[in-house]
Write a protein that holds these residues in place. Structure first.
Motif, PDB file in Angstrom:
ATOM      1  N   PHE A   1       1.087  -1.214   0.167  1.00  0.00           N
ATOM      2  CA  PHE A   1       0.122  -0.041   0.076  1.00  0.00           C
ATOM      3  C   PHE A   1       1.086   1.277  -0.141  1.00  0.00           C
ATOM      4  O   PHE A   1       2.206   1.130   0.654  1.00  0.00           O
TER       5      PHE A   1
ATOM      6  N   SER B   1       1.537   3.791  14.387  1.00  0.00           N
ATOM      7  CA  SER B   1       1.335   2.781  13.259  1.00  0.00           C
ATOM      8  C   SER B   1       0.022   1.951  13.767  1.00  0.00           C
ATOM      9  O   SER B   1      -0.308   2.154  14.569  1.00  0.00           O
ATOM     10  N   ALA B   2      -0.428   1.301  12.398  1.00  0.00           N
ATOM     11  CA  ALA B   2      -1.727   0.801  12.808  1.00  0.00           C
ATOM     12  C   ALA B   2      -1.423  -0.628  13.389  1.00  0.00           C
ATOM     13  O   ALA B   2      -2.279  -1.011  14.183  1.00  0.00           O
ATOM     14  N   SER B   3      -0.126  -1.140  13.641  1.00  0.00           N
ATOM     15  CA  SER B   3       0.083  -2.185  14.186  1.00  0.00           C
ATOM     16  C   SER B   3      -0.032  -1.806  15.834  1.00  0.00           C
ATOM     17  O   SER B   3      -0.423  -2.408  16.639  1.00  0.00           O
TER      18      SER B   3
ATOM     19  N   HIS C   1      -4.335  -8.724   8.474  1.00  0.00           N
ATOM     20  CA  HIS C   1      -2.983  -8.554   8.302  1.00  0.00           C
ATOM     21  C   HIS C   1      -2.158  -9.200   9.571  1.00  0.00           C
ATOM     22  O   HIS C   1      -2.843  -9.326  10.548  1.00  0.00           O
TER      23      HIS C   1
ATOM     24  N   SER D   1      -0.081  -7.998  11.560  1.00  0.00           N
ATOM     25  CA  SER D   1       0.101  -7.000  12.601  1.00  0.00           C
ATOM     26  C   SER D   1      -0.965  -7.757  13.808  1.00  0.00           C
ATOM     27  O   SER D   1      -0.630  -7.428  14.947  1.00  0.00           O
TER      28      SER D   1
ATOM     29  N   THR E   1      -5.057  -6.356   3.314  1.00  0.00           N
ATOM     30  CA  THR E   1      -3.884  -6.065   2.734  1.00  0.00           C
ATOM     31  C   THR E   1      -3.965  -6.746   1.132  1.00  0.00           C
ATOM     32  O   THR E   1      -3.401  -6.298   0.246  1.00  0.00           O
TER      33      THR E   1
ATOM     34  N   ASP F   1      -9.745  -2.563  11.564  1.00  0.00           N
ATOM     35  CA  ASP F   1      -8.590  -2.489  10.863  1.00  0.00           C
ATOM     36  C   ASP F   1      -8.831  -1.769   9.675  1.00  0.00           C
ATOM     37  O   ASP F   1      -9.183  -2.567   8.415  1.00  0.00           O
TER      38      ASP F   1
ATOM     39  N   ALA G   1      -6.684   0.334   7.950  1.00  0.00           N
ATOM     40  CA  ALA G   1      -5.185   0.905   7.475  1.00  0.00           C
ATOM     41  C   ALA G   1      -5.327   1.816   6.522  1.00  0.00           C
ATOM     42  O   ALA G   1      -5.064   3.079   6.250  1.00  0.00           O
TER      43      ALA G   1
ATOM     44  N   ASN H   1      -4.778   4.689   8.617  1.00  0.00           N
ATOM     45  CA  ASN H   1      -3.493   5.241   8.449  1.00  0.00           C
ATOM     46  C   ASN H   1      -3.573   6.452   7.318  1.00  0.00           C
ATOM     47  O   ASN H   1      -3.048   6.420   6.282  1.00  0.00           O
TER      48      ASN H   1
ATOM     49  N   HIS I   1      -0.942   7.993   6.935  1.00  0.00           N
ATOM     50  CA  HIS I   1       0.440   7.766   6.515  1.00  0.00           C
ATOM     51  C   HIS I   1       0.483   6.855   5.036  1.00  0.00           C
ATOM     52  O   HIS I   1       1.291   6.588   4.466  1.00  0.00           O
ATOM     53  N   LYS I   2      -0.615   6.295   4.984  1.00  0.00           N
ATOM     54  CA  LYS I   2      -0.839   5.527   3.681  1.00  0.00           C
ATOM     55  C   LYS I   2      -1.485   6.412   2.639  1.00  0.00           C
ATOM     56  O   LYS I   2      -0.627   6.439   1.600  1.00  0.00           O
TER      57      LYS I   2
HETATM   58  C1  LIG Z   1      -4.941  -3.750   6.611  1.00  0.00           C
HETATM   59  C2  LIG Z   1      -3.528  -3.393   7.381  1.00  0.00           C
HETATM   60  N1  LIG Z   1      -3.492  -3.348   8.595  1.00  0.00           N
HETATM   61  C3  LIG Z   1      -2.554  -3.115   9.231  1.00  0.00           C
HETATM   62  C4  LIG Z   1      -1.248  -2.747   8.452  1.00  0.00           C
HETATM   63  C5  LIG Z   1       0.120  -2.310   9.222  1.00  0.00           C
HETATM   64  O1  LIG Z   1       0.084  -1.084   9.115  1.00  0.00           O
HETATM   65  P1  LIG Z   1       1.412  -0.170   9.886  1.00  0.00           P
HETATM   66  O2  LIG Z   1       2.398  -0.344   9.030  1.00  0.00           O
HETATM   67  O3  LIG Z   1       0.977   1.181  10.210  1.00  0.00           O
HETATM   68  O4  LIG Z   1       1.797  -0.887  11.134  1.00  0.00           O
HETATM   69  C6  LIG Z   1      -1.216  -2.596   6.889  1.00  0.00           C
HETATM   70  C7  LIG Z   1      -0.010  -2.539   6.226  1.00  0.00           C
HETATM   71  O5  LIG Z   1      -0.052  -2.298   5.262  1.00  0.00           O
HETATM   72  C8  LIG Z   1      -2.348  -3.186   6.417  1.00  0.00           C
HETATM   73  O6  LIG Z   1      -2.707  -3.162   5.133  1.00  0.00           O
END
Ligand SMILES: Cc1ncc(COP(=O)(O)O)c(C=O)c1O
Length: 471
Positions: A80, A139-141, A180, A182, A237, A262, A264, A291, A293-294
């Motif tokens: 992404f 971060s999303a994580s 994902h 994470s 993702t 989520d 993101a 995010n 940032h995405k």
């Molecule tokens: C659906 C989804 N969730 C979480 C993440 C993790 O994002 P981050 O790098 O901000 O932790 C991603 C990363 O591409 C993602 O696509």
């Protein structure tokens, strides 16, 4: 560095930055360096005396830049996006210059109050209900980890932080097979354990099957376990599949399970009222992450985390040693209590610059155009006899593969893996892959800040030519 030198070099660096972006299309999108090539050019030990800035900058250009993958190249279609924009970069420079550590209100009141206000803006911009409060995470994580920890605390009546996990396999969590990585990482860190994360099957569109979720929760309850949290994804993702939030939310509410969303990447598409159907059922959601940032032109890192009940979040994270107490604590938001880290960067500034520079309509226009370009390309792919679309394209991510006649199974997977390799070696675009149902699939994501129709069209021409000429 004296301040007057800083001024001079600062102007030079800005010139370099503008030239870089002006000429970004001349750089190979994916770095073409071999492993170790950058390290081989770096001395084993640091300089004992300071070096002139000119020499540092020259090495940056000759050693570092070739070893970079150029995420701001408009032909970056991989993963992404992590897109950026000039107002965001300018704000980051100001943030870095002020160098404030914004852990509590008193350490920079403007940072805390701007964060609160831009998160309210953002909440309204993407159509979340007014009851949600937001905080910026890295971060999303991390945001998902915060939600898992809060869910764990809530389900244990806020005893686990104090007592530790006592039951081992007692607490369970749920996500789809397309979720994902994470989520599993958060599950591990939260001490819930990978074996207690249930992977709910997906349907033909790669979205979670609510009936299977319900069965999994009921089975766990019947076995004496405690379902704590469901993670639904809006925009997976692999293929940007959209889990059915309404049905999932009804199940969570019936069983008293925390629901985290989520989104993101796809949260940015909620800027567009025509995509708000994706959050139908938001009334049952406890936490939500997306995010900027995405896909929202705000450079990494900036993850927007929203919670319905900030008190639950604060109860999970708050620890108040004497040295962090201030006279205003009862009257202000101290974001140190809203997540894992104590020290916090001033991330709200870049979000504020971006939202004000583009305006909501400006942001909507760019996102809408990306989705339109992705739709056009997917129509072209559908009309090609030797290519096939491998998943629906609800947003900006296209999953496809080359399918020459008479090639099947593992051989077909190998053909597409080889195609990906050859495409990325050209340096003219960058794609990545996934597997859906065991099939090797190429992903093309239209979301880069500077992408235009011509980039998508020449990417597709290159893909077709490379595929047909390679065998
Ligand atoms: C659906 C989804 N969730 C979480 C993440 C993790 O994002 P981050 O790098 O901000 O932790 C991603 C990363 O591409 C993602 O696509």
């Amino acid at each position: 560095m004296e301040l007057e030198e800083f001024r001079r070099h600062g102007h030079e660096v800005i010139d370099w930055m503008v030239d870089y972006l002006e000429n970004i299309e001349d750089y190979p999108v994916m770095s073409q360096v071999a492993p170790g090539a950058v390290a081989d050019q770096l001395p084993d030990s640091p300089p004992s005396r300071g070096e002139p800035f000119e020499r540092i900058m020259a090495d940056f250009q000759s050693i570092i830049v070739p070893g970079m993958t150029h995420w701001q190249n408009p032909s970056f279609f991989a993963y992404f996006p992590a897109n950026s924009s000039p107002p965001s970069v300018l704000a980051e420079m100001l943030t870095a210059t002020m160098g404030a550590q914004c852990m509590v209100w008193q350490t920079s009141p403007a940072a805390a109050e701007l964060e609160e206000r831009v998160m309210e803006w953002l909440r309204d911009m993407i159509g979340l209900p007014r009851g949600f409060a937001g905080v910026i995470q890295d971060s999303a994580s991390t945001s998902t980890l915060c939600s898992l920890l809060t869910a764990r605390e809530r389900v244990s009546n806020y005893s686990t932080n104090q007592d530790g996990l006592t039951g081992g396999d007692d607490i369970t969590a749920y996500c789809s097979t397309e979720t994902h990585s994470s989520i599993e990482k958060g599950i591990r860190i939260a001490g819930i354990g990978s074996d207690n994360l249930r992977r709910v099957p997906v349907d033909g569109n790669y979205a979670m099957v609510p009936d299977d979720l319900e069965t999994a929760i009921e089975d766990d309850k019947a076995a004496g376990r405690t379902p704590a949290c469901v993670v639904a994804t809006i925009g997976t993702t692999g293929s940007t599949a959209i889990d059915p939030l309404k049905s999932i939310g009804d199940i969570c509410s019936e069983h008293g399970v925390w629901l985290h969303v989520d989104a993101a990447l796809a949260g940015t598409a909620l800027l567009l009222p025509e995509f708000r159907w994706m959050i139908e059922g938001i009334e049952n959601v406890d936490s939500f992450v997306f995010n900027p940032h995405k896909w929202m032109f705000t450079n990494f890192d900036c993850s927007a985390y929203f919670v319905r009940d900030p008190e639950a979040l604060i109860r999970t994270f708050q620890i108040s040693p004497e040295y962090l107490k201030t006279g205003q604590d009862r009257h202000v938001k101290n974001y140190r209590d809203w997540g894992v880290q104590l020290g916090r960067r001033f991330r709200a500034l870049k979000l504020w610059f971006v939202i004000r520079s583009y305006g909501v309509e400006g942001l909507r226009g760019m996102v809408r155009e990306h989705i339109r370009l992705a739709g056009k390309l997917s129509e072209r792919i559908e009309s090609c006899e030797d290519f096939e679309l491998m998943a629906p394209v609800p947003l900006n991510t296209i999953c496809f593969r080359y399918r020459p006649p008479g090639v099947e199974g593992e051989e077909l997977n190998a053909v597409n893996a080889d195609l990906l390799e050859r495409l990325n070696r050209t340096g003219r675009l960058y794609l990545t892959h996934t597997k859906l149902g065991g099939k090797f699939i190429l992903r093309l994501v239209v979301g880069q800040t500077y992408v235009e129709r011509r980039h998508v069209e020449s990417a597709w021409d290159l893909i077709v030519d490379t595929a047909r000429s390679g065998r």
